[in-house]
Design a protein around this motif. Structure first.
Motif, PDB file in Angstrom:
ATOM      1  N   ARG A  12      72.182  28.386  38.452  1.00  0.00           N
ATOM      2  CA  ARG A  12      71.164  28.626  39.484  1.00  0.00           C
ATOM      3  C   ARG A  12      69.758  28.726  38.903  1.00  0.00           C
ATOM      4  O   ARG A  12      68.783  28.651  39.639  1.00  0.00           O
ATOM      5  CB  ARG A  12      71.507  29.879  40.276  1.00  0.00           C
ATOM      6  N   LEU A  13      69.646  28.880  37.590  1.00  0.00           N
ATOM      7  CA  LEU A  13      68.334  28.959  36.931  1.00  0.00           C
ATOM      8  C   LEU A  13      68.024  27.714  36.104  1.00  0.00           C
ATOM      9  O   LEU A  13      67.028  27.673  35.393  1.00  0.00           O
ATOM     10  CB  LEU A  13      68.275  30.194  36.031  1.00  0.00           C
ATOM     11  N   SER A  14      68.865  26.710  36.187  1.00  0.00           N
ATOM     12  CA  SER A  14      68.709  25.529  35.334  1.00  0.00           C
ATOM     13  C   SER A  14      67.373  24.815  35.543  1.00  0.00           C
ATOM     14  O   SER A  14      66.867  24.166  34.624  1.00  0.00           O
ATOM     15  CB  SER A  14      69.869  24.557  35.538  1.00  0.00           C
ATOM     16  N   ALA A  15      66.784  24.942  36.719  1.00  0.00           N
ATOM     17  CA  ALA A  15      65.480  24.310  36.958  1.00  0.00           C
ATOM     18  C   ALA A  15      64.407  24.868  36.020  1.00  0.00           C
ATOM     19  O   ALA A  15      63.410  24.191  35.753  1.00  0.00           O
ATOM     20  CB  ALA A  15      65.056  24.504  38.409  1.00  0.00           C
ATOM     21  N   LEU A  16      64.610  26.074  35.517  1.00  0.00           N
ATOM     22  CA  LEU A  16      63.630  26.660  34.601  1.00  0.00           C
ATOM     23  C   LEU A  16      63.470  25.829  33.332  1.00  0.00           C
ATOM     24  O   LEU A  16      62.365  25.713  32.796  1.00  0.00           O
ATOM     25  CB  LEU A  16      64.017  28.097  34.243  1.00  0.00           C
ATOM     26  N   THR A  17      64.553  25.260  32.851  1.00  0.00           N
ATOM     27  CA  THR A  17      64.468  24.425  31.654  1.00  0.00           C
ATOM     28  C   THR A  17      63.572  23.222  31.909  1.00  0.00           C
ATOM     29  O   THR A  17      62.691  22.904  31.105  1.00  0.00           O
ATOM     30  CB  THR A  17      65.865  23.971  31.206  1.00  0.00           C
ATOM     31  N   GLU A  18      63.781  22.563  33.039  1.00  0.00           N
ATOM     32  CA  GLU A  18      62.957  21.400  33.368  1.00  0.00           C
ATOM     33  C   GLU A  18      61.484  21.788  33.542  1.00  0.00           C
ATOM     34  O   GLU A  18      60.599  21.070  33.102  1.00  0.00           O
ATOM     35  CB  GLU A  18      63.478  20.722  34.632  1.00  0.00           C
ATOM     36  N   LEU A  19      61.251  22.924  34.185  1.00  0.00           N
ATOM     37  CA  LEU A  19      59.863  23.375  34.364  1.00  0.00           C
ATOM     38  C   LEU A  19      59.208  23.712  33.033  1.00  0.00           C
ATOM     39  O   LEU A  19      58.031  23.432  32.821  1.00  0.00           O
ATOM     40  CB  LEU A  19      59.818  24.584  35.301  1.00  0.00           C
ATOM     41  N   ALA A  20      59.973  24.311  32.131  1.00  0.00           N
ATOM     42  CA  ALA A  20      59.424  24.659  30.814  1.00  0.00           C
ATOM     43  C   ALA A  20      59.097  23.407  30.002  1.00  0.00           C
ATOM     44  O   ALA A  20      58.119  23.386  29.256  1.00  0.00           O
ATOM     45  CB  ALA A  20      60.404  25.541  30.045  1.00  0.00           C
ATOM     46  N   LEU A  21      59.897  22.373  30.164  1.00  0.00           N
ATOM     47  CA  LEU A  21      59.683  21.142  29.412  1.00  0.00           C
ATOM     48  C   LEU A  21      58.628  20.237  30.042  1.00  0.00           C
ATOM     49  O   LEU A  21      58.159  19.305  29.403  1.00  0.00           O
ATOM     50  CB  LEU A  21      61.004  20.378  29.265  1.00  0.00           C
ATOM     51  N   ASP A  22      58.261  20.512  31.266  1.00  0.00           N
ATOM     52  CA  ASP A  22      57.213  19.764  31.946  1.00  0.00           C
ATOM     53  C   ASP A  22      55.882  20.326  31.444  1.00  0.00           C
ATOM     54  O   ASP A  22      55.492  21.436  31.796  1.00  0.00           O
ATOM     55  CB  ASP A  22      57.346  19.955  33.450  1.00  0.00           C
ATOM     56  N   LEU A  23      55.201  19.588  30.630  1.00  0.00           N
ATOM     57  CA  LEU A  23      54.011  20.105  29.951  1.00  0.00           C
ATOM     58  C   LEU A  23      52.811  20.343  30.857  1.00  0.00           C
ATOM     59  O   LEU A  23      51.749  20.736  30.388  1.00  0.00           O
ATOM     60  CB  LEU A  23      53.632  19.198  28.791  1.00  0.00           C
ATOM     61  N   ARG A  24      52.990  20.177  32.155  1.00  0.00           N
ATOM     62  CA  ARG A  24      51.892  20.515  33.065  1.00  0.00           C
ATOM     63  C   ARG A  24      51.519  21.979  32.960  1.00  0.00           C
ATOM     64  O   ARG A  24      50.400  22.358  33.268  1.00  0.00           O
ATOM     65  CB  ARG A  24      52.273  20.190  34.514  1.00  0.00           C
ATOM     66  N   TRP A  25      52.458  22.833  32.512  1.00  0.00           N
ATOM     67  CA  TRP A  25      52.141  24.259  32.398  1.00  0.00           C
ATOM     68  C   TRP A  25      51.019  24.507  31.394  1.00  0.00           C
ATOM     69  O   TRP A  25      50.380  25.550  31.420  1.00  0.00           O
ATOM     70  CB  TRP A  25      53.372  25.097  32.055  1.00  0.00           C
ATOM     71  N   THR A  26      50.749  23.521  30.507  1.00  0.00           N
ATOM     72  CA  THR A  26      49.679  23.709  29.528  1.00  0.00           C
ATOM     73  C   THR A  26      48.299  23.607  30.154  1.00  0.00           C
ATOM     74  O   THR A  26      47.338  24.152  29.613  1.00  0.00           O
ATOM     75  CB  THR A  26      49.785  22.693  28.372  1.00  0.00           C
ATOM     76  N   TRP A  27      48.183  22.935  31.291  1.00  0.00           N
ATOM     77  CA  TRP A  27      46.883  22.818  31.947  1.00  0.00           C
ATOM     78  C   TRP A  27      46.874  23.327  33.381  1.00  0.00           C
ATOM     79  O   TRP A  27      45.830  23.670  33.906  1.00  0.00           O
ATOM     80  CB  TRP A  27      46.367  21.379  31.903  1.00  0.00           C
ATOM     81  N   SER A  28      48.021  23.349  34.021  1.00  0.00           N
ATOM     82  CA  SER A  28      48.112  23.854  35.389  1.00  0.00           C
ATOM     83  C   SER A  28      48.734  25.242  35.356  1.00  0.00           C
ATOM     84  O   SER A  28      49.794  25.443  34.772  1.00  0.00           O
ATOM     85  CB  SER A  28      48.978  22.929  36.246  1.00  0.00           C
ATOM     86  N   HIS A  29      48.092  26.169  36.005  1.00  0.00           N
ATOM     87  CA  HIS A  29      48.578  27.546  35.976  1.00  0.00           C
ATOM     88  C   HIS A  29      49.290  27.935  37.272  1.00  0.00           C
ATOM     89  O   HIS A  29      49.455  29.111  37.568  1.00  0.00           O
ATOM     90  CB  HIS A  29      47.423  28.490  35.658  1.00  0.00           C
ATOM     91  N   ALA A  30      49.749  26.921  38.006  1.00  0.00           N
ATOM     92  CA  ALA A  30      50.424  27.158  39.286  1.00  0.00           C
ATOM     93  C   ALA A  30      51.727  27.930  39.119  1.00  0.00           C
ATOM     94  O   ALA A  30      52.156  28.617  40.036  1.00  0.00           O
ATOM     95  CB  ALA A  30      50.692  25.832  39.995  1.00  0.00           C
ATOM     96  N   LEU A  31      52.350  27.832  37.953  1.00  0.00           N
ATOM     97  CA  LEU A  31      53.633  28.502  37.730  1.00  0.00           C
ATOM     98  C   LEU A  31      53.516  29.777  36.900  1.00  0.00           C
ATOM     99  O   LEU A  31      54.534  30.400  36.588  1.00  0.00           O
ATOM    100  CB  LEU A  31      54.623  27.551  37.056  1.00  0.00           C
TER     101      LEU A  31
END
Length: 110
Positions: A12-31
């Motif tokens: 149920r938390l597997s989407a977290l892996t994909e979100l962590a690997l999506d490098l948008r977190w380096t410039w987008s602070h939406a998450l």
């Protein structure tokens, strides 16, 4: 699954892996709020989702699996990490997926 994320997350938390690997977190602070919810102290020290997933205690993961509010937020954000689905990244991903005839992983549509 991934060499630098050896930990297996609950399904149920597997989407977290994909979100962590999506490098948008380096410039987008939406998450940022999502990652801070998972591990406030880890987030304050690292601001790195991969560090959080590698170091969060198993009992915290178990709590999150049982937290319906968190799961709803994760499911909503997992489909549209920027929050809108209208950003250039989504348009480009949809176009590329359409061209390949595959489902859009970002928007969750077929």
């Amino acid at each position: 699954m991934y060499a630098f994320l050896p930990r297996t997350l609950p399904e149920r938390l597997s989407a977290l892996t994909e979100l962590a690997l999506d490098l948008r977190w380096t410039w987008s602070h939406a998450l940022d709020a999502l990652w801070q919810t998972i591990g406030p102290k880890l987030w304050a020290r690292s601001h790195n989702p991969c560090v959080i997933l590698q170091n969060i205690p198993q009992n915290r993961l178990d709590e999150l699996v049982s937290d319906s509010t968190f799961l709803q937020d994760l499911n909503r954000r997992g489909r549209r990490p920027c929050g809108s689905g209208k950003c250039r990244g989504h348009r480009n991903a949809r176009r590329a997926d359409r061209d390949r005839g595959k489902a859009c992983a970002i928007s969750g549509t077929n």
